[in-house]
Design a protein around this motif. Structure first.
Motif, PDB file in Angstrom:
ATOM      1  N   ARG A  97       0.824  -1.205   0.000  1.00  0.00           N
ATOM      2  CA  ARG A  97       0.000   0.000   0.000  1.00  0.00           C
ATOM      3  C   ARG A  97       0.861   1.258   0.000  1.00  0.00           C
ATOM      4  O   ARG A  97       0.577   2.228  -0.720  1.00  0.00           O
ATOM      5  N   GLN A  98       1.926   1.260   0.788  1.00  0.00           N
ATOM      6  CA  GLN A  98       2.791   2.436   0.852  1.00  0.00           C
ATOM      7  C   GLN A  98       3.511   2.655  -0.479  1.00  0.00           C
ATOM      8  O   GLN A  98       3.690   3.796  -0.918  1.00  0.00           O
ATOM      9  N   MET A  99       3.914   1.592  -1.120  1.00  0.00           N
ATOM     10  CA  MET A  99       4.559   1.712  -2.433  1.00  0.00           C
ATOM     11  C   MET A  99       3.574   2.248  -3.468  1.00  0.00           C
ATOM     12  O   MET A  99       3.923   3.106  -4.292  1.00  0.00           O
ATOM     13  N   ALA A 100       2.330   1.765  -3.436  1.00  0.00           N
ATOM     14  CA  ALA A 100       1.314   2.213  -4.387  1.00  0.00           C
ATOM     15  C   ALA A 100       0.995   3.689  -4.210  1.00  0.00           C
ATOM     16  O   ALA A 100       0.720   4.400  -5.179  1.00  0.00           O
ATOM     17  N   GLU A 101       1.062   4.163  -2.951  1.00  0.00           N
ATOM     18  CA  GLU A 101       0.775   5.561  -2.664  1.00  0.00           C
ATOM     19  C   GLU A 101       1.989   6.468  -2.856  1.00  0.00           C
ATOM     20  O   GLU A 101       1.866   7.694  -2.772  1.00  0.00           O
ATOM     21  N   GLY A 102       3.161   5.866  -3.089  1.00  0.00           N
ATOM     22  CA  GLY A 102       4.380   6.658  -3.252  1.00  0.00           C
ATOM     23  C   GLY A 102       4.935   7.179  -1.945  1.00  0.00           C
ATOM     24  O   GLY A 102       5.773   8.084  -1.937  1.00  0.00           O
ATOM     25  N   ALA A 103       4.492   6.613  -0.812  1.00  0.00           N
ATOM     26  CA  ALA A 103       4.942   7.084   0.491  1.00  0.00           C
ATOM     27  C   ALA A 103       6.304   6.513   0.883  1.00  0.00           C
ATOM     28  O   ALA A 103       7.015   7.089   1.707  1.00  0.00           O
ATOM     29  N   ALA A 104       6.693   5.397   0.310  1.00  0.00           N
ATOM     30  CA  ALA A 104       7.988   4.764   0.592  1.00  0.00           C
ATOM     31  C   ALA A 104       8.329   3.811  -0.542  1.00  0.00           C
ATOM     32  O   ALA A 104       7.449   3.253  -1.188  1.00  0.00           O
ATOM     33  N   PHE A 105       9.618   3.652  -0.786  1.00  0.00           N
ATOM     34  CA  PHE A 105      10.134   2.725  -1.794  1.00  0.00           C
ATOM     35  C   PHE A 105       9.572   3.017  -3.190  1.00  0.00           C
ATOM     36  O   PHE A 105       9.334   2.097  -3.981  1.00  0.00           O
ATOM     37  N   ALA A 106       9.363   4.279  -3.484  1.00  0.00           N
ATOM     38  CA  ALA A 106       8.902   4.654  -4.825  1.00  0.00           C
ATOM     39  C   ALA A 106       9.959   4.263  -5.853  1.00  0.00           C
ATOM     40  O   ALA A 106      11.155   4.495  -5.668  1.00  0.00           O
ATOM     41  N   GLY A 107       9.529   3.661  -6.936  1.00  0.00           N
ATOM     42  CA  GLY A 107      10.454   3.255  -7.991  1.00  0.00           C
ATOM     43  C   GLY A 107      11.060   1.880  -7.798  1.00  0.00           C
ATOM     44  O   GLY A 107      11.749   1.378  -8.684  1.00  0.00           O
ATOM     45  N   TYR A 108      10.813   1.254  -6.642  1.00  0.00           N
ATOM     46  CA  TYR A 108      11.339  -0.085  -6.391  1.00  0.00           C
ATOM     47  C   TYR A 108      10.331  -1.135  -6.853  1.00  0.00           C
ATOM     48  O   TYR A 108       9.132  -0.869  -6.962  1.00  0.00           O
ATOM     49  N   THR A 109      10.843  -2.327  -7.096  1.00  0.00           N
ATOM     50  CA  THR A 109      10.032  -3.457  -7.555  1.00  0.00           C
ATOM     51  C   THR A 109      10.237  -4.626  -6.616  1.00  0.00           C
ATOM     52  O   THR A 109      11.322  -4.792  -6.048  1.00  0.00           O
ATOM     53  N   GLU A 110       9.215  -5.443  -6.470  1.00  0.00           N
ATOM     54  CA  GLU A 110       9.326  -6.662  -5.678  1.00  0.00           C
ATOM     55  C   GLU A 110       8.798  -7.830  -6.500  1.00  0.00           C
ATOM     56  O   GLU A 110       7.855  -7.679  -7.283  1.00  0.00           O
TER      57      GLU A 110
END
Length: 334
Positions: free
Chosen positions: A226-239
């Motif tokens: 959820r945080q990645m989708a919102e751009g709040a953390a780990f923006a630009g990273y992939t899992e």
């Protein structure tokens, strides 16, 4: 003419040994490709000594390690002229941002002219501490004094997040501590085998489909996703795709079951490996279910790195990055 592309297989493993103790192993295996024959480098030689760190004038001075740091990042590599430029650093995010029971350790290196950065982190704990985990991530990204080898140190560049400093590939891994937003009863039901009523229903499609549906619900409520989708953390990273069960928290007495203590901690995917950058191909992402010595299950990610080789004599050219570590194949940060 295009330079020959060579491949390196980079395997990284985040293994939580205790609630505040993470050990990470990073290995680099260089695979030479020159038609018509392909030569695979011999397995890494392990030494007990730690090589000296060599810093050039273009590199920022490493930060002093914080006290009580309970993480380790250790690359093992075959002594190969394409691997070098090793530098390490650490950022504490524990109590008062001084204790290293939380924070990150990082290792920079080069394979040929391709720059890599590995960050092993242990972020803030507890179900509700999403904002603090995000803050830990941003603090580590901002304060790691590392940049690709050979770059002239500039204040403006170091003020940018480490993921924006020009590394060709980055890997973040460890106990990131993000949880699943649900109560224990709901998560237990999702992780339980299907009951007889579900199996007898006309919509029953088998155990595999049942787990797929349960896993989709868990991941839809995963805090990190959820945080990645919102751009709040780990923006630009992939899992990679998570196909395994939650890796936390297993019971201290019954190691194959989740927490039976009075706290009844909610099972979650706390242990993760994220990456970004071109030329990085994820080959495998899995949990080690058989390793039961901790209340976490270690997670392993294996990557293939496409890198640009440097002519062997270039490593001795003062104008190019110099290989650090000399002949030792082990570098450890604690």
């Amino acid at each position: 003419p295009h330079a020959e592309t060579r491949r390196a297989s980079v395997a990284s493993q985040a293994h939580t040994l205790a609630a505040i103790h993470i050990v990470c192993f990073v290995s680099v295996r260089l695979l030479e490709q020159a038609p018509p024959h392909r030569h695979t480098a011999t397995p890494p030689h392990h030494h007990t000594s730690t090589p000296p760190h060599r810093h050039t004038s273009a590199d920022p001075a490493p930060a002093s390690p914080p006290t009580l740091t309970h993480r380790a990042l250790s690359p093992t590599a075959h002594p190969h002229p394409q691997v070098g430029d090793v530098q390490t650093a650490a950022v504490a995010t524990g109590i008062g941002n001084t204790l290293g029971n939380k924070g990150g350790v990082a290792l920079r290196c080069s394979v040929g002219s391709t720059s890599l950065l590995f960050v092993n982190a242990h972020l803030s704990a507890h179900q509700h501490a999403v904002a603090q985990r995000n803050a830990d991530f941003h603090r580590i990204e901002a304060q790691l004094p590392l940049q690709p080898a050979g770059r002239v140190s500039m204040r403006s560049r170091l003020e940018a997040a480490v993921s924006e400093r020009g590394f060709d590939a980055l890997v973040w891994l460890g106990d990131l501590n993000y949880r699943v937003d649900a109560n224990r009863a709901v998560v237990d039901a999702l992780l339980a085998p299907a009951d007889e009523r579900a199996r007898a229903a006309p919509t029953w499609r088998g155990e595999e489909a049942h787990w797929e549906e349960s896993r989709a619900v868990l991941l839809a409520n995963d805090q990190l996703r959820r945080q990645m989708a919102e751009g709040a953390a780990f923006a630009g990273y992939t899992e990679g795709e998570i196909l395994f069960r939650p890796t936390y928290k297993f019971d201290s007495k019954v190691h194959t079951e989740y927490d039976h203590s009075a706290k009844q901690r909610i099972p979650a995917y706390t242990d993760r490996v994220l990456y970004r950058g071109g030329g990085v191909e994820l080959l495998r992402y899995a949990a080690c279910e058989s390793l039961t010595t901790s209340d976490h299950r270690p997670v392993t990610a294996e990557f293939r790195l496409h890198y640009h080789p440097v002519p062997a004599p270039a490593r001795t050219n003062p104008a190019l990055p110099a290989k650090s570590g000399q002949t030792s194949s082990v570098c450890a940060v604690m």
